[in-house]
Scaffold this motif. Structure first.
Motif, mmCIF file in Angstrom:
data_model
loop_
_atom_site.group_PDB
_atom_site.id
_atom_site.type_symbol
_atom_site.label_atom_id
_atom_site.label_comp_id
_atom_site.label_asym_id
_atom_site.label_seq_id
_atom_site.Cartn_x
_atom_site.Cartn_y
_atom_site.Cartn_z
ATOM 1 N N CYS A 176 -1.863 29.295 -6.754
ATOM 2 C CA CYS A 176 -1.437 28.057 -6.109
ATOM 3 C C CYS A 176 -2.506 26.991 -6.288
ATOM 4 C CB CYS A 176 -1.211 28.277 -4.610
ATOM 5 S SG CYS A 176 0.273 29.205 -4.210
ATOM 6 N N PRO A 177 -2.105 25.751 -6.386
ATOM 7 C CA PRO A 177 -3.100 24.677 -6.342
ATOM 8 C C PRO A 177 -3.615 24.510 -4.919
ATOM 9 C CG PRO A 177 -0.896 23.767 -6.399
ATOM 10 C CD PRO A 177 -0.747 25.257 -6.541
ATOM 11 N N SER A 178 -4.564 23.617 -4.769
ATOM 12 C CA SER A 178 -5.071 23.303 -3.436
ATOM 13 C C SER A 178 -4.138 22.289 -2.771
ATOM 14 C CB SER A 178 -6.490 22.753 -3.526
ATOM 15 O OG SER A 178 -7.340 23.692 -4.154
ATOM 16 N N ASP A 183 -7.623 25.142 0.848
ATOM 17 C CA ASP A 183 -6.950 26.201 0.097
ATOM 18 C C ASP A 183 -5.906 26.853 0.995
ATOM 19 O OD1 ASP A 183 -8.281 28.072 1.763
ATOM 20 O OD2 ASP A 183 -9.942 28.279 0.357
ATOM 21 N N LEU A 184 -5.177 27.800 0.422
ATOM 22 C CA LEU A 184 -4.075 28.405 1.170
ATOM 23 C C LEU A 184 -4.523 29.499 2.134
ATOM 24 C CD1 LEU A 184 -1.130 28.535 -1.365
ATOM 25 C CD2 LEU A 184 -1.380 27.138 0.674
ATOM 26 N N ARG A 185 -5.827 29.686 2.255
ATOM 27 C CA ARG A 185 -6.347 30.551 3.323
ATOM 28 C C ARG A 185 -6.759 29.722 4.529
ATOM 29 N NH1 ARG A 185 -8.849 32.804 -1.286
ATOM 30 N NH2 ARG A 185 -10.727 31.600 -0.809
ATOM 31 N N GLY A 186 -6.606 28.389 4.398
ATOM 32 C CA GLY A 186 -7.002 27.509 5.475
ATOM 33 C C GLY A 186 -8.424 27.013 5.347
ATOM 34 N N GLY A 187 -9.118 27.410 4.271
ATOM 35 C CA GLY A 187 -10.489 26.980 4.077
ATOM 36 C C GLY A 187 -10.571 25.532 3.612
ATOM 37 N N VAL A 188 -11.491 24.778 4.187
ATOM 38 C CA VAL A 188 -11.673 23.374 3.827
ATOM 39 C C VAL A 188 -12.699 23.282 2.703
ATOM 40 C CG1 VAL A 188 -12.388 21.100 4.646
ATOM 41 C CG2 VAL A 188 -11.098 22.621 6.153
ATOM 42 N N THR A 238 8.540 41.164 0.404
ATOM 43 C CA THR A 238 8.514 41.900 1.666
ATOM 44 C C THR A 238 9.381 41.246 2.734
ATOM 45 O OG1 THR A 238 6.547 40.664 2.377
ATOM 46 C CG2 THR A 238 6.187 42.747 1.193
ATOM 47 N N ASN A 239 9.932 40.071 2.415
ATOM 48 C CA ASN A 239 10.760 39.308 3.352
ATOM 49 C C ASN A 239 10.006 39.031 4.647
ATOM 50 O OD1 ASN A 239 13.146 37.943 3.996
ATOM 51 N ND2 ASN A 239 13.953 39.689 5.135
ATOM 52 N N THR A 240 8.742 38.623 4.503
ATOM 53 C CA THR A 240 7.909 38.367 5.664
ATOM 54 C C THR A 240 7.287 36.972 5.582
ATOM 55 O OG1 THR A 240 5.991 39.391 4.565
ATOM 56 C CG2 THR A 240 7.329 40.788 6.022
ATOM 57 N N PHE A 241 6.967 36.434 6.777
ATOM 58 C CA PHE A 241 6.288 35.144 6.897
ATOM 59 C C PHE A 241 4.881 35.367 7.432
ATOM 60 C CE2 PHE A 241 10.718 33.897 7.026
ATOM 61 C CZ PHE A 241 10.746 32.660 6.388
ATOM 62 N N THR A 242 3.927 34.608 6.909
ATOM 63 C CA THR A 242 2.558 34.631 7.410
ATOM 64 C C THR A 242 2.132 33.203 7.715
ATOM 65 O OG1 THR A 242 2.020 36.554 6.028
ATOM 66 C CG2 THR A 242 0.175 35.284 6.926
ATOM 67 N N GLU A 243 1.590 32.977 8.890
ATOM 68 C CA GLU A 243 1.103 31.644 9.237
ATOM 69 C C GLU A 243 -0.306 31.449 8.707
ATOM 70 O OE1 GLU A 243 -0.041 29.017 13.216
ATOM 71 O OE2 GLU A 243 1.535 30.558 13.339
ATOM 72 N N VAL A 244 -0.530 30.336 8.037
ATOM 73 C CA VAL A 244 -1.869 30.013 7.546
ATOM 74 C C VAL A 244 -2.711 29.558 8.738
ATOM 75 C CG1 VAL A 244 -3.228 28.581 5.981
ATOM 76 C CG2 VAL A 244 -0.935 29.342 5.309
ATOM 77 N N GLU A 245 -3.887 30.152 8.899
ATOM 78 C CA GLU A 245 -4.741 29.845 10.035
ATOM 79 C C GLU A 245 -5.513 28.563 9.771
ATOM 80 O OE1 GLU A 245 -7.146 33.123 11.147
ATOM 81 O OE2 GLU A 245 -5.457 34.497 11.436
ATOM 82 N N MET A 246 -4.992 27.484 10.260
ATOM 83 C CA MET A 246 -5.639 26.184 10.168
ATOM 84 C C MET A 246 -5.146 25.316 11.313
ATOM 85 S SD MET A 246 -3.596 24.179 7.099
ATOM 86 C CE MET A 246 -4.195 25.227 5.787
ATOM 87 N N GLY A 247 -5.739 24.144 11.478
ATOM 88 C CA GLY A 247 -5.314 23.245 12.539
ATOM 89 C C GLY A 247 -3.895 22.751 12.311
ATOM 90 N N ARG A 248 -3.312 22.161 13.327
ATOM 91 C CA ARG A 248 -1.958 21.626 13.219
ATOM 92 C C ARG A 248 -1.967 20.435 12.256
ATOM 93 N NH1 ARG A 248 -0.799 25.929 14.649
ATOM 94 N NH2 ARG A 248 0.311 26.545 16.544
ATOM 95 N N LEU A 249 -1.004 20.448 11.346
ATOM 96 C CA LEU A 249 -0.958 19.452 10.283
ATOM 97 C C LEU A 249 -0.162 18.227 10.697
ATOM 98 C CD1 LEU A 249 -0.330 21.982 7.414
ATOM 99 C CD2 LEU A 249 -2.305 20.458 7.520
ATOM 100 N N ASP A 250 -0.674 17.076 10.345
ATOM 101 C CA ASP A 250 0.071 15.834 10.492
ATOM 102 C C ASP A 250 0.884 15.568 9.233
ATOM 103 O OD1 ASP A 250 0.615 13.232 11.857
ATOM 104 O OD2 ASP A 250 -0.403 12.457 10.093
ATOM 105 N N ALA A 251 0.298 15.872 8.073
ATOM 106 C CA ALA A 251 0.984 15.715 6.790
ATOM 107 C C ALA A 251 0.225 16.521 5.752
ATOM 108 C CB ALA A 251 1.059 14.243 6.376
ATOM 109 N N VAL A 252 0.909 16.865 4.656
ATOM 110 C CA VAL A 252 0.283 17.673 3.611
ATOM 111 C C VAL A 252 0.895 17.336 2.261
ATOM 112 C CG1 VAL A 252 1.886 19.608 3.936
ATOM 113 C CG2 VAL A 252 -0.356 20.048 2.952
ATOM 114 N N GLY A 253 0.090 17.373 1.216
ATOM 115 C CA GLY A 253 0.550 17.180 -0.155
ATOM 116 C C GLY A 253 -0.103 18.210 -1.056
ATOM 117 N N ILE A 254 0.225 18.172 -2.336
ATOM 118 C CA ILE A 254 -0.339 19.109 -3.304
ATOM 119 C C ILE A 254 -1.422 18.394 -4.101
ATOM 120 C CG2 ILE A 254 0.186 20.756 -5.140
ATOM 121 C CD1 ILE A 254 1.694 21.227 -2.509
#
Length: 409
Positions: free
Chosen positions: A80-82, A98-103, A379-395
């Motif tokens: 995945c891109p950042s 990144d998609l682990r929530g790391g800044v 696996t038909n499962t959802f995982t929440e990314v551990e980060m703050g609540r987002l106001d907006a996001v792009g790629i």
């Protein structure tokens, strides 16, 4: 203030072994030959390299060289891109994460209501409803403020005298130009006899005299927040004001999944197309009408795998993703139907898929709650990314090694 400008293309494999540059080669000596150091550092992740730049000038010079950055990007193509993110508890900054929530980096963002546009670029665009738009370059830290004055043809129009605006941005595939589309909305919510005004601006180095160009208005009112850019074309869902008219008994014949599209290359409107949702519902009774009306608030547009996608979040049921397969004939294919009862609240009104990773995982934004989910179809499962609540996001499609300036983490 300098213009962000497009990124340089990555080098070919044959260029990787050449000395990165005269300066980098001469400075990178030390106990290791330059080509050996090149190969050693090439194996490390981008985030670690950004930290190792502080070891010495030689390492900083080598890892900042465009040839090294291109070779590193080719070797470390991740699934995945950042992401570009703006968090609800940090109005003053835009983050590369990144998609682990790391800044990975933080950049200053103008205040006063500037929101991050959902783009898929190596640039970040932030804009306010009162007609301010800035383009930020995460790689260099440069920022470019777009002019607020309207195109000459729109000077003096009521829309531009008391502006209420929204913006969309994308890159033209044929030329690589980044263009911004500005919409002056109607000044009154119920003023259906008043047209929206459309203008285009090209990010071309910030040359003096650059100005907005007036373009033809569209006969339908379009959604400010529900747009997607695919292949240099901006797609809009129709304005939910038509739902309000239907509520009061005025049936305009405008369906909730009617989509308008504006070509950034030609700067002209293409023909409207109908989505696949409304045609499957009947309005023969009150229950059917209520179901039909609920669609207005359950649809989102996205770009996935290079295609336009219409997402439909069925309450208590599923998230259906329809891919546009043939624009000319208005053909759609439903490629996903994901059960969502346990993962997405029934009252979540804006469920937006952001991207599909190389390993098939789907990244989804729950815009009303600011949560980012990753769905794994295997696996038909959802995982929440551990980060703050987002106001907006792009790629963010830029090269992480070119990130400099700002606040590196």
């Amino acid at each position: 203030m300098s213009s962000p400008g497009p990124s340089s293309p990555p080098p070919t494999r044959s260029t990787r072994r050449r000395a990165p540059s005269a300066a980098a080669a001469s400075n990178a000596g030390g106990p290791l030959p330059a080509d050996v150091l090149f190969d050693v550092l090439l194996r490390l992740p981008a985030k670690e390299l950004c930290r190792l730049r502080a070891v010495c000038r030689a390492w900083r010079s080598l890892t900042a060289d465009p040839l090294f950055a291109g070779a590193h990007a080719a070797r470390h193509r991740g699934p995945c891109p950042s992401l570009l993110a703006k968090f609800r508890d940090d109005e003053a900054r835009i983050h590369v994460v990144d998609l682990r929530g790391g800044v990975l980096k933080r950049m200053a963002c103008p205040g006063d209501g500037h929101e991050l546009l959902c783009t898929r670029l190596d640039l970040a665009c932030v804009a306010s409803k009162d007609n301010s738009c800035r383009v930020l370059n995460p790689a260099t830290g440069a920022a470019y403020a777009l002019p607020e004055s309207p195109a000459p043809e729109h000077a003096g129009r009521e829309n531009s005298r008391d502006p209420y605006t929204f913006f969309a941005s994308g890159r033209v595939a044929a030329t690589g130009e980044c263009k911004v589309l500005r919409v002056f909305n109607r000044t009154e919510f119920d003023a259906f006899d008043q047209q929206q005004l459309f203008e285009v601006f090209t990010i071309n180095g910030g040359a003096g005299g650059a100005q907005w160009r007036a373009r033809e208005s569209h006969y339908l009112f379009l959604e400010a927040h529900n747009a997607a850019v695919v292949g240099g074309v901006v797609y809009f869902l129709t304005d939910c004001a038509y739902d309000l008219m239907l509520f009061f008994g005025v049936n305009t014949g405008v369906h909730p999944d009617c989509i308008a599209s504006f070509d950034l290359e030609t700067e002209e409107w293409r023909r409207d197309i109908q989505g696949p949702i409304s045609s499957s519902l009947s309005m023969d009774d009150a229950n059917a009408t209520e179901e039909y009306r609920s669609i207005w608030h359950k649809l989102t547009l996205s770009e996935l795998k290079g295609s336009l996608v219409l997402a439909y979040h069925r309450r208590h049921q599923s998230l259906d993703l329809w891919f546009l397969t043939d624009f000319e004939n208005g053909l759609w294919a439903k490629e996903y139907s994901i059960r969502t009862e346990a993962a997405i609240p029934a009252d979540e009104y804006f469920v937006k898929p952001l991207l599909v990773s190389d390993d098939g995982r789907l990244v989804i934004l729950l815009a009303s709650t600011g949560i980012l989910l990753i769905y794994d179809p295997s696996t038909n499962t959802f995982t929440e990314v551990e980060m703050g609540r987002l106001d907006a996001v792009g790629i963010y499609t830029g090269n992480l090694l070119t990130l400099q300036g700002g606040d590196m983490v």
